[in-house]
Design a protein around this motif. Structure first.
Motif, PDB file in Angstrom:
ATOM      1  N   ASP A   1     -12.914   8.379  10.030  1.00  0.00           N
ATOM      2  CA  ASP A   1     -12.244   7.577   9.006  1.00  0.00           C
ATOM      3  C   ASP A   1     -10.808   7.231   9.413  1.00  0.00           C
TER       4      ASP A   1
ATOM      5  N   TRP B   1     -10.334  -2.893   0.039  1.00  0.00           N
ATOM      6  CA  TRP B   1      -9.728  -2.211   1.185  1.00  0.00           C
ATOM      7  C   TRP B   1     -10.531  -2.502   2.455  1.00  0.00           C
ATOM      8  N   TYR B   2      -9.808  -2.785   3.513  1.00  0.00           N
ATOM      9  CA  TYR B   2     -10.356  -2.886   4.853  1.00  0.00           C
ATOM     10  C   TYR B   2      -9.675  -1.831   5.714  1.00  0.00           C
ATOM     11  N   ARG B   3     -10.252  -1.566   6.873  1.00  0.00           N
ATOM     12  CA  ARG B   3      -9.613  -0.654   7.806  1.00  0.00           C
ATOM     13  C   ARG B   3      -9.843  -1.114   9.240  1.00  0.00           C
TER      14      ARG B   3
ATOM     15  N   GLY C   1      -1.130   6.784   2.341  1.00  0.00           N
ATOM     16  CA  GLY C   1      -1.727   7.229   3.600  1.00  0.00           C
ATOM     17  C   GLY C   1      -1.089   8.521   4.081  1.00  0.00           C
TER      18      GLY C   1
ATOM     19  N   TYR D   1      -5.434   1.370   7.050  1.00  0.00           N
ATOM     20  CA  TYR D   1      -6.127   0.838   5.880  1.00  0.00           C
ATOM     21  C   TYR D   1      -5.281  -0.270   5.266  1.00  0.00           C
ATOM     22  N   TYR D   2      -5.951  -1.391   5.013  1.00  0.00           N
ATOM     23  CA  TYR D   2      -5.282  -2.570   4.495  1.00  0.00           C
ATOM     24  C   TYR D   2      -5.802  -2.911   3.099  1.00  0.00           C
ATOM     25  N   CYS D   3      -4.895  -3.150   2.193  1.00  0.00           N
ATOM     26  CA  CYS D   3      -5.255  -3.671   0.887  1.00  0.00           C
ATOM     27  C   CYS D   3      -5.653  -5.129   1.038  1.00  0.00           C
TER      28      CYS D   3
ATOM     29  N   VAL E   1     -14.144  -1.744   3.836  1.00  0.00           N
ATOM     30  CA  VAL E   1     -14.380  -0.378   3.349  1.00  0.00           C
ATOM     31  C   VAL E   1     -14.997  -0.450   1.954  1.00  0.00           C
TER      32      VAL E   1
ATOM     33  N   GLY F   1      -0.591  -2.531   5.622  1.00  0.00           N
ATOM     34  CA  GLY F   1      -1.413  -1.434   6.110  1.00  0.00           C
ATOM     35  C   GLY F   1      -0.743  -0.081   5.965  1.00  0.00           C
TER      36      GLY F   1
ATOM     37  N   ARG G   1     -11.394  -5.082  12.441  1.00  0.00           N
ATOM     38  CA  ARG G   1     -11.167  -4.736  11.046  1.00  0.00           C
ATOM     39  C   ARG G   1     -12.491  -4.818  10.298  1.00  0.00           C
TER      40      ARG G   1
ATOM     41  N   GLU H   1       0.828  -1.207   0.000  1.00  0.00           N
ATOM     42  CA  GLU H   1       0.000   0.000   0.000  1.00  0.00           C
ATOM     43  C   GLU H   1       0.862   1.257   0.000  1.00  0.00           C
TER      44      GLU H   1
END
Length: 114
Positions: free
Chosen positions: A89, A36-38, A9, A93-95, A48, A107, A45, A6
């Motif tokens: 927000d 994407w997750y966050r 950010g 954030y994770y791909c 998104v 992340g 988790r 990623e």
């Protein structure tokens, strides 16, 4: 070996925008669901946004109308355009890549100040 890297950010004020990108390798990208997750401090988790290989998208209700996911199969990348950012927000954030198994990147931190 699947690798998801990623970038993008950072720190932004409320109302601002950021664009996250993820470069994938080691996976049949064209056939994978990408997204994407966050994870915020003290929270689980959460999804998104995700885009299936055929282009169908799914967004968390909290980001609909503000975030847009896109993918470039030729470049093996998935991106997340985040507009009208809010302090809630703030998260790592994770791909994500899904194809038989689930994979996540390391992340990238997104911090939205009020």
């Amino acid at each position: 070996q699947v690798q998801l890297v990623e970038s993008g950010g950072g720190l932004v004020q409320a109302g601002g925008s950021l664009r996250l990108s993820c470069a994938a390798s080691g996976i049949s990208f064209n056939f994978a669901a990408m997204g994407w997750y966050r994870q915020a401090p003290g929270k689980q988790r959460e999804l998104v946004a995700v885009m299936a290989s055929g282009g169908t998208t799914n967004y968390a209700e909290s980001v609909k109308g503000r975030f847009t996911i896109s993918r470039d199969n030729a470049k093996r990348t998935v991106s997340l355009q985040m507009n009208s950012l809010k302090p809630e927000d703030t998260a790592v954030y994770y791909c994500y890549a899904g194809l038989a198994n689930n994979y996540w990147g390391q992340g990238t931190q997104v911090t939205v100040s009020s």
